[in-house]
Scaffold this active site. Structure first.
Site, PDB file in Angstrom:
ATOM      1  N   LYS A  80     -39.312 -41.160   6.669  1.00  0.00           N
ATOM      2  CA  LYS A  80     -40.793 -41.230   6.746  1.00  0.00           C
ATOM      3  C   LYS A  80     -41.488 -41.842   5.715  1.00  0.00           C
ATOM      4  CE  LYS A  80     -44.635 -38.094   8.174  1.00  0.00           C
ATOM      5  NZ  LYS A  80     -44.908 -36.718   8.514  1.00  0.00           N
ATOM      6  N   SER A 154     -47.943 -36.321  12.402  1.00  0.00           N
ATOM      7  CA  SER A 154     -47.808 -37.575  11.825  1.00  0.00           C
ATOM      8  C   SER A 154     -46.369 -38.204  11.768  1.00  0.00           C
ATOM      9  CB  SER A 154     -48.315 -37.010  10.274  1.00  0.00           C
ATOM     10  OG  SER A 154     -47.218 -36.358   9.759  1.00  0.00           O
ATOM     11  N   SER A 178     -46.483 -31.624  12.539  1.00  0.00           N
ATOM     12  CA  SER A 178     -45.993 -32.996  12.262  1.00  0.00           C
ATOM     13  C   SER A 178     -44.555 -33.349  12.796  1.00  0.00           C
ATOM     14  CB  SER A 178     -46.191 -33.428  11.069  1.00  0.00           C
ATOM     15  OG  SER A 178     -47.510 -33.775  10.607  1.00  0.00           O
TER      16      SER A 178
END
Length: 468
Positions: A80, A154, A178
């Site tokens: 990420k 996210s 997330s």
């Protein structure tokens, strides 16, 4: 051959690597071709480091031939974009860092790399903590099941990279959902672990227990394999501790039907979309038919989001205060609202939030003592248009902010207990639906056994899909 490699699960690919039937370089090249083919449709991995990956893969292949064994054995994966990979652009999806290149891999990533992970690139994310994977630096990531819709956030790029076969594993992190929301939206699995299981990056608040790093994958066994490569003690993260447990993969390979668990569609207070309610009801009925004692209910969470907003505001303001007010224009409006709340709320509000959080932890652990697991939706809404930051309403209940529609995951971040997100089916329109399952602290092995049993019983598809 490329399509065959892409369709492999991570554990299958890892075992081929260990036997010498395939090389890490083979997998990197297969991933590179797949990324080139599907990335224009989804924008899951906007930052690639394929040359670096080739170098890592070649080193992993040499080490393996020399008898050096690692957990992942040279398996390619995605990181990420709010974690650092050495020598790679690391934007965090924010204008504050749009040109930043990390000098070294952070603690989380360095451990994954030491355990044989090969980084293909950085996955897209929400801008500073939202739950829709879009930002002003890297653009919007689309749901591979319908590219008109969001993949959640996210860690949305991570979930999409898995669902489309761009990577065999994907790293993410979770503050308010997330890891769990994108998993539910993309038919993959994700684990929010107990704080301290996975070392966090240096920039993380060392005393925080809301934010955690965790794995995502296409199957429960793959998820456990990646978790084994992420856990460990690091003196730079005071929450971590030496491990003396068997590999979590062993738990995932031993599915276990639970004797009992609790199920709640809405925690008694939240609006939840009708297709999600229907899917959860069908799932609960299937559990009962399999001999599981299903209790309907959940701990009282009626004031939980008031406490979560206060804690989030304080945390956000503490983290981002050095950039204010000079760079206020670089923050999205929704995040500014969190920052301003943190700046302006009275001390009594924050004290009350901490008191409530402690009480919620005690209520939840008491509840789990009785029922062992709690199952509830991993999202309150179905995937919505990518142009929308959050749904205006859910089942007629208006949303007042971007936090309203993620309440069902944000609430369960507060007690800091592990939660695994698992697919349970699809809506009539073919969109994925998933649940989150909560357990006692450090009971990830039990979650893997339960999730593996659910996966086996439901038999849902887990191979990559083509978003085109």
């Amino acid at each position: 051959m490329t399509d065959d490699l892409i369709r492999l699960g991570a554990l299958e690919a890892r075992d081929l690597l260990r036997r010498g039937d395939v090389t890490s370089l083979d997998l990197v090249e297969a991933a590179a071709r797949r990324i080139a083919a599907v990335e224009p449709a989804v924008n899951a991995l906007p930052t690639l480091c394929l040359d670096r990956a080739r170098e890592q893969a070649a080193a992993a292949d040499r080490a393996r031939r020399q008898g050096e064994a690692t957990v992942l054995a040279g398996l390619p994966l995605a990181i990420k974009d709010n974690n650092d990979v050495g020598g790679v652009r690391s934007t965090g999806g924010t204008l504050l860092f749009k040109d930043r290149v990390a000098e070294t891999s952070d603690r989380t990533v360095a451990l994954i790399e030491r355990n044989g992970g090969v980084v293909l690139g950085k996955s897209n994310l929400s801008e500073l903590g939202g739950a829709q994977t879009t930002n002003r630096v890297l653009g919007t990531t689309r749901n591979p099941y319908d590219v008109r819709l969001t993949c959640g956030g996210s860690s949305g790029g991570a979930a999409v990279a898995l669902a489309t076969g761009e990577a065999w594993l994907a790293h993410g992190n979770d503050y308010g959902g997330s890891l769990r929301i994108p998993a539910a939206f993309c038919n993959v699995v994700g684990l929010r672990p107990t704080p301290g299981r996975v070392p966090r990056k240096r920039l993380a608040d060392p005393f925080d227990t809301l934010a955690v790093e965790g794995p995502m994958a296409r199957s429960v066994a793959d998820l456990a394999l990646f978790f084994d490569a992420m856990v460990g003690f690091d003196p730079g993260d005071l929450l971590t501790a030496p491990m003396a447990e068997p590999p979590f993969l062993e738990a995932a390979l031993a599915p276990a039907r639970p004797a009992r668990l609790a199920v709640s569609a809405d925690l008694g207070v939240l609006p939840v979309a009708a297709p999600i309610r229907a899917a959860l009801e069908a799932f609960a009925s299937r559990l009962a038919a399999a001999g599981v004692a299903v209790h309907r209910g959940a701990p009282d969470v009626s004031e939980a989001m008031t406490a979560f907003r206060a804690l989030r505001g304080a945390g956000f303001y503490g983290n981002w205060k050095p950039f204010l007010p000079a760079e206020r224009d670089k923050f999205p409006d929704a995040v500014l609202a969190d920052l301003d709340r943190g700046r302006d709320q009275p001390g009594a509000a924050l004290a009350e939030a901490h008191r409530y959080r402690a009480e919620l932890f005690r209520r939840t652990t008491d509840f789990l003592d009785e029922h062992r697991f709690l199952v509830c939706p991993a999202a309150q809404a179905m995937p919505f248009p990518v142009e929308t930051l959050y749904p205006a309403a859910i089942e007629g209940v208006a949303s007042t902010s971007y936090l309203d529609w993620i309440a069902i995951t944000a609430i369960w971040s507060m007690p800091s207990l592990p939660a695994i997100a698992v697919p349970i089916g699809f809506s009539p329109e073919g969109l994925p639906i998933g649940v989150q399952i909560l357990a006692h602290a450090r009971q990830e092995a039990a979650l893997f056994r339960l999730a593996a049993w659910i996966e086996r019983e439901l038999g849902l598809p887990a191979r990559p899909i083509d978003p085109r």
